[in-house]
Design an enzyme around this catalytic site. Structure first.
Site: not given
Length: 149
Positions: A60, A75
């Protein structure tokens, strides 16, 4: 010395203040811009916004350190930690990457169907809030200048 950070995926550039996470919206990690990915079930590839070395890579998130010591954090989504099934990693920690090299692939709508935000903050770590200059707004394509720091 300034660093140009390019858009790592297509979508809509938004200020970090609009990211639904206080760590990013208050620019606690650093200054930058976020991208809201398109409304699609198709895979979207997140690419390197700067050239450098991948010093951290999770499904992620990624941190790339430039040769001049600038660290950029991407992110992918908010609260996506541990949701490894949503992402396909296409690089490895320690890899040297050029601008535009694939890092992670994901479906924005798969993230949204889990009730999560698919927004992608793109932050220069350890920079003062508000220090991102010439920030893009609105529709951006992969590789467009997102901001300068």
């Amino acid at each position: 010395m300034s660093t140009r950070v390019l858009a790592p995926l297509p979508g809509t550039a938004i200020p970090l203040s609009e990211v639904p996470d206080p760590v990013f919206s208050a620019e606690m990690v650093g200054a930058g811009v976020a991208i809201e990915p398109p409304d699609t079930d198709a895979d979207v590839t997140v690419v390197a916004p700067i050239a450098g070395t991948i010093v951290k890579l999770h499904p992620h998130a990624a941190v790339i350190l430039s040769d001049t010591g600038t660290g950029v954090l991407l992110h992918v989504g908010i609260d996506t930690v541990g949701k490894t099934e949503l992402f396909r990693v296409q690089a490895a920690e320690g890899d040297r990457v050029e601008i535009g090299q694939p890092l992670v692939t994901f479906s924005p709508n798969a993230v949204r169907r889990m009730g999560l935000s698919a927004v992608v903050p793109v932050v220069v770590m350890d920079t003062a809030p508000g220090s991102a200059r010439d920030a893009a707004t609105g529709t951006v394509e992969t590789g467009a200048v997102l901001y300068t720091i």
